[in-house]
Design a protein around this motif. Structure first.
Motif, PDB file in Angstrom:
ATOM      1  N   ARG A 208       0.851  -1.201   0.000  1.00 46.55           N
ATOM      2  CA  ARG A 208       0.000   0.000   0.000  1.00 46.55           C
ATOM      3  C   ARG A 208       0.881   1.243   0.000  1.00 46.55           C
ATOM      4  O   ARG A 208       1.919   1.277   0.642  1.00 46.55           O
ATOM      5  CB  ARG A 208      -0.853  -0.037   1.279  1.00 46.55           C
ATOM      6  CG  ARG A 208      -2.053   0.864   1.260  1.00 46.55           C
ATOM      7  CD  ARG A 208      -2.775   0.744   2.609  1.00 46.55           C
ATOM      8  NE  ARG A 208      -3.911   1.649   2.651  1.00 46.55           N
ATOM      9  CZ  ARG A 208      -5.150   1.293   2.356  1.00 46.55           C
ATOM     10  NH1 ARG A 208      -5.423   0.052   2.035  1.00 46.55           N
ATOM     11  NH2 ARG A 208      -6.126   2.183   2.395  1.00 46.55           N
TER      12      ARG A 208
ATOM     13  N   LYS B 264      -2.222   9.070   2.024  1.00 48.58           N
ATOM     14  CA  LYS B 264      -3.134   7.923   2.086  1.00 48.58           C
ATOM     15  C   LYS B 264      -3.439   7.406   0.682  1.00 48.58           C
ATOM     16  O   LYS B 264      -3.708   6.229   0.484  1.00 48.58           O
ATOM     17  CB  LYS B 264      -4.445   8.342   2.769  1.00 48.58           C
ATOM     18  CG  LYS B 264      -4.267   8.867   4.200  1.00 48.58           C
ATOM     19  CD  LYS B 264      -5.630   9.150   4.842  1.00 48.58           C
ATOM     20  CE  LYS B 264      -5.501   9.739   6.227  1.00 48.58           C
ATOM     21  NZ  LYS B 264      -5.376  11.216   6.213  1.00 48.58           N
ATOM     22  N   GLN B 265      -3.436   8.330  -0.304  1.00 44.10           N
ATOM     23  CA  GLN B 265      -3.718   7.938  -1.690  1.00 44.10           C
ATOM     24  C   GLN B 265      -2.777   8.697  -2.628  1.00 44.10           C
ATOM     25  O   GLN B 265      -2.335   9.800  -2.296  1.00 44.10           O
ATOM     26  CB  GLN B 265      -5.176   8.282  -2.061  1.00 44.10           C
ATOM     27  CG  GLN B 265      -6.199   7.435  -1.304  1.00 44.10           C
ATOM     28  CD  GLN B 265      -7.628   7.758  -1.727  1.00 44.10           C
ATOM     29  OE1 GLN B 265      -8.047   8.906  -1.711  1.00 44.10           O
ATOM     30  NE2 GLN B 265      -8.395   6.733  -2.094  1.00 44.10           N
TER      31      GLN B 265
ATOM     32  N   GLN C 110      -3.871   1.696  -3.395  1.00 47.96           N
ATOM     33  CA  GLN C 110      -4.306   3.098  -3.305  1.00 47.96           C
ATOM     34  C   GLN C 110      -3.467   4.025  -4.206  1.00 47.96           C
ATOM     35  O   GLN C 110      -3.344   5.221  -3.969  1.00 47.96           O
ATOM     36  CB  GLN C 110      -4.310   3.603  -1.842  1.00 47.96           C
ATOM     37  CG  GLN C 110      -5.372   2.925  -0.977  1.00 47.96           C
ATOM     38  CD  GLN C 110      -6.788   3.180  -1.477  1.00 47.96           C
ATOM     39  OE1 GLN C 110      -7.260   4.320  -1.460  1.00 47.96           O
ATOM     40  NE2 GLN C 110      -7.484   2.145  -1.940  1.00 47.96           N
TER      41      GLN C 110
ATOM     42  N   MET D 223     -11.302   5.925  -6.280  1.00 49.90           N
ATOM     43  CA  MET D 223     -10.716   6.547  -5.078  1.00 49.90           C
ATOM     44  C   MET D 223     -11.729   6.731  -3.957  1.00 49.90           C
ATOM     45  O   MET D 223     -11.404   6.600  -2.781  1.00 49.90           O
ATOM     46  CB  MET D 223     -10.132   7.920  -5.422  1.00 49.90           C
ATOM     47  CG  MET D 223      -8.832   7.857  -6.196  1.00 49.90           C
ATOM     48  SD  MET D 223      -8.139   9.494  -6.494  1.00 49.90           S
ATOM     49  CE  MET D 223      -7.505   9.931  -4.857  1.00 49.90           C
TER      50      MET D 223
END
Length: 448
Positions: A264, A278-279, A397, A424
């Protein structure tokens, strides 16, 4: 830079800038970086002209006849905006239009047996067009009326056509349309690049022709718009939107590593520092191990000192060469703009030819288009690989955009934006949600 962000975006192409604008409006904390010193990435407009010569390794500097280098803003990727299309809607809803001025493209043309003709898209034009004989015109007019009245929710308008089942090939048969008319309807009105659509349900095609007609109805000359100073203005407009909502921008940032933990994304390393996230959104060039090559596009930028023949001396136009006319599988496109759009020196025209590569000799493939442009003062040829993501981002992600395709409009780009948004956020893209809530301090100050 050693901070935590909701979203980090790499690359300032149009797709990335629109998404960073949307995410910022949604209240996300966004960091947007680009390894280049300019905005736009693959979709930049290059200025001054000297930089274009360098970029394409053309020796020497531009001749004096090219005028001032600063008068040029040359798009690397040629596209127009459909007046009633998704990108214009995004621009209007976010009010990014206040940073841009648009002009209507003066005409849309289609190639048939070595000559070009204006694309007929209204009843009056269809009846006056030299593309068709008299009886063909009547049948085509009937077809246009059917499309204009067609309403998915009202069976009475369907004239016995089941939009979910009947193929477009059968709809053409129903109206008894000939091959030439089918060619320009599918390729110049519905804007398909291949003939695959013929055996698919007709609803998508009908909606595409409606979009063309409605876009045309807004301004009359053609359904296409183009921003003054070039397409590079578009990503900058959305970058500004993001900045107003607190987005941070950094150009000239070499990206050393995309940091992953347990499959991730957790951050991006640049110049020894790590920004956490986070993304992640990026274009394919930042993460080549998560994309696959799906083809190539050839684009040839041609500088001319004259308009294209048989276009009524238009200072801007689009020409579509349907694949059937030149024994190909994909259409060839020509987008022309000029000094009237502040992208070239006085009296100069820029025509960009593009198509999907099918052979080992791409330059030969586009010869029919180049023949329409002669004489050309200077050519800049690029052959670009096309990529699509192999990782859709559910686990990692990491959300990767698709490379810009050979189409001459932004509808496919907007589809990609909506697709990434859905992956997303888990929700469908909603235009209304993009409404702006804050005033642009600069814009208001500028109005006084």
């Amino acid at each position: 830079m050693n901070e935590e962000y909701d979203v980090i975006v790499l690359g300032t192409g149009l797709t990335e800038c629109i998404l960073s604008g949307i995410m910022s409006v949604k209240g996300k904390k966004v960091l947007h970086m680009d390894r280049n010193s300019y905005y736009g990435a693959e979709s930049a407009s290059i200025t001054p002209l000297e930089d274009l010569y360098k970029r394409f390794s053309i020796p020497g500097s531009p001749p004096e006849s090219m005028g001032k280098g600063r008068d040029w803003n040359v798009d690397l990727i040629p596209k127009f905006l459909m007046a009633n299309g998704q990108l214009v809607r995004m621009l209007l809803i976010t009010q990014v239009t206040r940073y841009l001025d648009f002009k209507v493209i003066e005409g849309s043309f289609v190639y048939k047996k070595g000559s070009i003709y204006k694309v007929p898209s209204t009843e009056a034009e269809a009846l006056a067009s030299s593309l068709m004989g008299l009886f063909e015109k009547r049948r085509f007019r009937k077809f246009l009326v059917f499309v204009a009245n067609f309403d998915e929710s009202d069976p009475k308008t369907m004239e016995g056509v089941d939009p979910a089942k009947m193929t477009m090939r059968d709809v053409y048969k129903k109206f008894d349309l000939g091959q030439d008319v089918i060619d320009f309807t599918g390729h110049s009105l519905a804007l398909y690049r291949t003939d695959d659509y013929l055996d698919q349900p007709c609803l998508d095609t009908i909606n595409r022709i409606k979009l063309y007609s409605e876009s045309l109805a807004r301004y009359g000359k053609s359904p296409y718009l183009y921003p003054l100073y070039g397409l590079g203005e578009l990503p900058q407009g959305f970058a500004r939107l993001s900045a107003i909502y607190g987005g941070t921008y950094m150009l000239n940032k070499p990206i050393e590593e995309i940091v992953m933990e347990n499959g991730r994304v957790v951050g991006v390393k640049s110049e020894g520092e790590i920004a956490r996230c986070k993304q992640l959104i990026c274009d394919p060039s930042y993460i080549m191990d998560k994309v696959s090559k799906v083809g190539q596009v050839i684009r040839v930028i041609c500088i001319m000192n004259h308009p294209i023949k048989n276009t009524s001396d238009a200072n801007s136009c689009q020409i579509i060469i349907p694949q059937n006319q030149v024994n190909r599988k994909h259409d060839i496109y020509v987008c022309m703009i000029s000094y009237a759009h502040n992208v070239a020196a006085q009296g100069k025209y820029v025509a960009i030819v593009s198509t999907t590569v099918e052979t080992g000799d791409p330059e030969k493939e586009i010869k029919p288009a180049l023949d329409l442009l002669e004489p050309v003062e200077q050519k800049f040829v690029s052959i670009s690989d096309q990529y699509k993501p192999t990782d859709m981002g559910a686990e990692s992600q990491v959300f990767i955009s698709r490379t810009y395709d050979a189409t001459t409009h932004f509808e496919t780009t907007c589809d990609d934006i909506k697709d990434i948004y859905k992956r997303m956020t888990g929700t469908e893209f909603d235009f209304a949600e993009m409404e702006r809530k804050k005033n642009d301090i600069f814009g208001d100050a500028g109005d006084q």
